[in-house]
Design an enzyme around this catalytic site. Structure first.
Site, mmCIF file in Angstrom:
data_model
loop_
_atom_site.group_PDB
_atom_site.id
_atom_site.type_symbol
_atom_site.label_atom_id
_atom_site.label_comp_id
_atom_site.label_asym_id
_atom_site.label_seq_id
_atom_site.Cartn_x
_atom_site.Cartn_y
_atom_site.Cartn_z
ATOM 1 C CE LYS A 45 -3.805 -1.809 2.755
ATOM 2 N NZ LYS A 45 -4.913 -1.969 1.832
ATOM 3 C CD GLU A 65 -3.930 6.719 3.705
ATOM 4 O OE1 GLU A 65 -5.120 6.525 4.013
ATOM 5 O OE2 GLU A 65 -3.421 6.268 2.673
ATOM 6 N NE ARG A 113 -8.190 -9.146 -3.731
ATOM 7 C CZ ARG A 113 -9.261 -8.564 -3.201
ATOM 8 N NH1 ARG A 113 -10.448 -8.786 -3.723
ATOM 9 N NH2 ARG A 113 -9.158 -7.760 -2.170
#
Ligand code: ADP
Ligand code: ADP
Ligand code: MG
Length: 472
Positions: free
Chosen positions: A115, A199, A291
């Site tokens: 990420k 974040e 995916r």
């Protein structure tokens, strides 16, 4: 086209892929463990191979899976979601052994699998990301410094995280200090990588994700967006398409951005770009899932495009065959995840024998199921029993259809979240489309559904009366 596909997965998604194979006249092979030997998908596949050791390890063993594929002369492997689907080593092993991996290249999986790296990559290309630490946070003091700079609340994320796990929200510096160590050790335990970053936590956001398809010939399109804001502990429960809050302008912008991201990372096959959207409709890249997603049926329902077939065709080298201008979103779709759990008892997973199972039907209803009557739900796996997806011409029709279909759904013998889903779908805010990712936390009263009168008793009585009559 492929002659045989090995499906390296289980449960409802294995069935979903088998169905696409059948319609394409491709033989389907599955693997299963002893713990899974009575599973529904095994009965539907053309071939099934027992793998050890169970319950989970064998589903993750990339060498064994590729060996089986070679031995049974499968042309390709479909990984579904979870398990080996986002393992870049699986994709590269397939590349090496001459088996087609139905998904993107190992390098695309690798880049998007972390990420933090994905974030850095997007930032470098001028794509908006939520303000954050931009590098791994090492030490409590460094975390506190970032916290001061970013402003509270903040969300702590594991670089290697997924499936809604490894996320923690800190409202104050002392919480951040307290969670820091926990988050790291959890990240190490679950994702084999202690790296974490921070974040800004956006309050009352929408989770909006864009489905993209990209072939090996440079054709790339998006199939519009899904709103997956109804989440419990960062795990999606109810998903819809299209979003009820995006303007057409934003929708176009986000779609084009997702396609641009697919181009930048040289993406092929089906993938999803996830955005977090704040209450002013500003959007930020969150992550890319390389995916098929659990909630892909809502997109299939409103676009009429079979995403799994497209995945198989593109993996086989065929052209996408659809232009962006030909993608039309028609009506509204809703998916509910039916889970073997007891919402009233801290959502504890709830295995056991299913004593009755009747799934709904009728116009605009789709079931992607994993269970049947007398099946014993094992404790070892994701407790997803079935996905119920509906489509209506309008949002109101879709809501009414979901309500009707949930009322028809009968699963007895085990506790399920059906009454909780009914409470969500019947709530005024849901009907009006007023929901963001805090919906579940803000509506604790939805857990107060009545479980004294069970309307399914009547339905069961009718069903068994019919069965008896037919038997006479
Ligand atoms: P996962 O890989 O587990 O899906 P994500 O990064 O996609 O992790 O985040 C999962 C969920 O956590 C999101 O759908 C959203 O509800 C919440 N979330 C993630 N980042 C933020 C953020 N910066 N602010 C608010 N909520 C967030
Ligand atoms: P979606 O496809 O909608 O993003 P989820 O985020 O719930 O759905 O993930 C799909 C499935 O894959 C879930 O069953 C989840 O448990 C599993 N999963 C996703 N990411 C991981 C991971 N990094 N490690 C283990 N399991 C994962
Ligand atoms: Mg996510």
């Amino acid at each position: 086209m492929f002659k045989k596909i090995l499906i390296a997965n289980r449960g409802e998604i294995a069935t979903r892929i088998i169905r696409a194979c059948k319609e394409m006249n491709i033989k389907s092979a599955v693997i299963y463990t002893e713990e899974d030997s009575t599973a529904l998908y095994i009965k539907k596949a053309d071939e099934a191979y027992l793998v050890t050791p169970g319950p989970v390890e064998a589903y993750l063993n990339i060498h064994r899976i590729v060996d089986i594929a070679t031995k049974i002369r499968a042309d390709a492997i479909h990984p579904g979601y979870g398990f080996v689907s986002e393992n870049p080593k699986m994709a590269s092993l397939c590349e090496k052994k001459g088996i087609v991996f139905i998904g993107p290249s190992s390098s695309a999986i690798e880049l998007m699998g972390n990420k933090l790296k994905a974030r850095e990559f997007m930032k470098k290309h001028g794509i908006p990301v939520v303000e954050g630490s931009d590098r791994p946070v090492e030490g409590e003091d460094e975390a506190a410094e970032w916290g001061k700079r970013i402003g509270y609340p903040v969300i702590i994320k594991a670089s290697g995280g997924g499936g809604g796990r490894g996320l923690r929200i800190a409202k104050t510096e002392s919480e951040l200090r307290r969670f820091y160590g926990l988050a790291r050790s959890e990240a190490l335990k679950f994702f084999d990588d202690p790296e974490i970053f921070i974040e800004r936590y956006i309050t009352k956001p929408h989770h909006i994700e864009v489905q993209v398809l990209a072939d090996h010939h440079g054709n790339r399109i998006h199939l519009g967006e899904r709103d997956c804001s109804i989440q419990r502990r960062h795990q999606k429960i109810v998903e819809i398409a299209p979003s009820l809050v995006l303007s057409d302008k934003k929708r176009k912008e986000m779609g084009a951005l997702a396609v641009r991201i697919a181009r930048l990372v040289d993406y092929t096959n089906a993938g999803t770009v996830e955005f977090i959207v704040d209450s002013n409709m500003r959007y930020y890249f969150m992550e890319m899932n390389t995916r098929l997603q659990v909630e892909h049926p809502v997109t299939e329902f409103v676009t009429g495009i079979d995403i799994v077939k497209k995945q198989i065709e593109m993996a086989a080298g065929m052209e996408l065959g659809i232009k962006q201008k030909d993608v039309r979103v028609k009506g509204n779709s809703i998916e509910c995840r039916l889970i073997a759990e007891d919402p009233r008892n801290a959502f504890l997973p709830n295995g056991g024998r299913i004593t009755a199972y009747y799934s709904p039907g009728g116009i605009g209803v789709r079931i992607d199921g994993a269970v049947y009557k007398d099946y014993v739900v094992p404790d070892y796996y994701d407790p997803l029993l079935a996905k119920l997806t509906v489509r209506g011409e309008t949002w109101d029709e879709a809501v009414n259809r979901m309500r009707r279909a949930l009322d028809e759904f009968i699963i007895r013998g085990i506790k399920t979240n059906i009454p909780y889903l009914q409470a969500i779908v019947n709530s005024d805010d849901f009907k009006k489309g007023y929901f963001d990712t805090e919906f579940i936390n803000e509506h604790p009263e939805l857990l107060e559904y009545s479980s004294t009168v069970d309307p399914t008793d009547t339905a069961i009585a009718i069903a068994s009366a019919i069965a008896m009559y037919e038997g006479m």
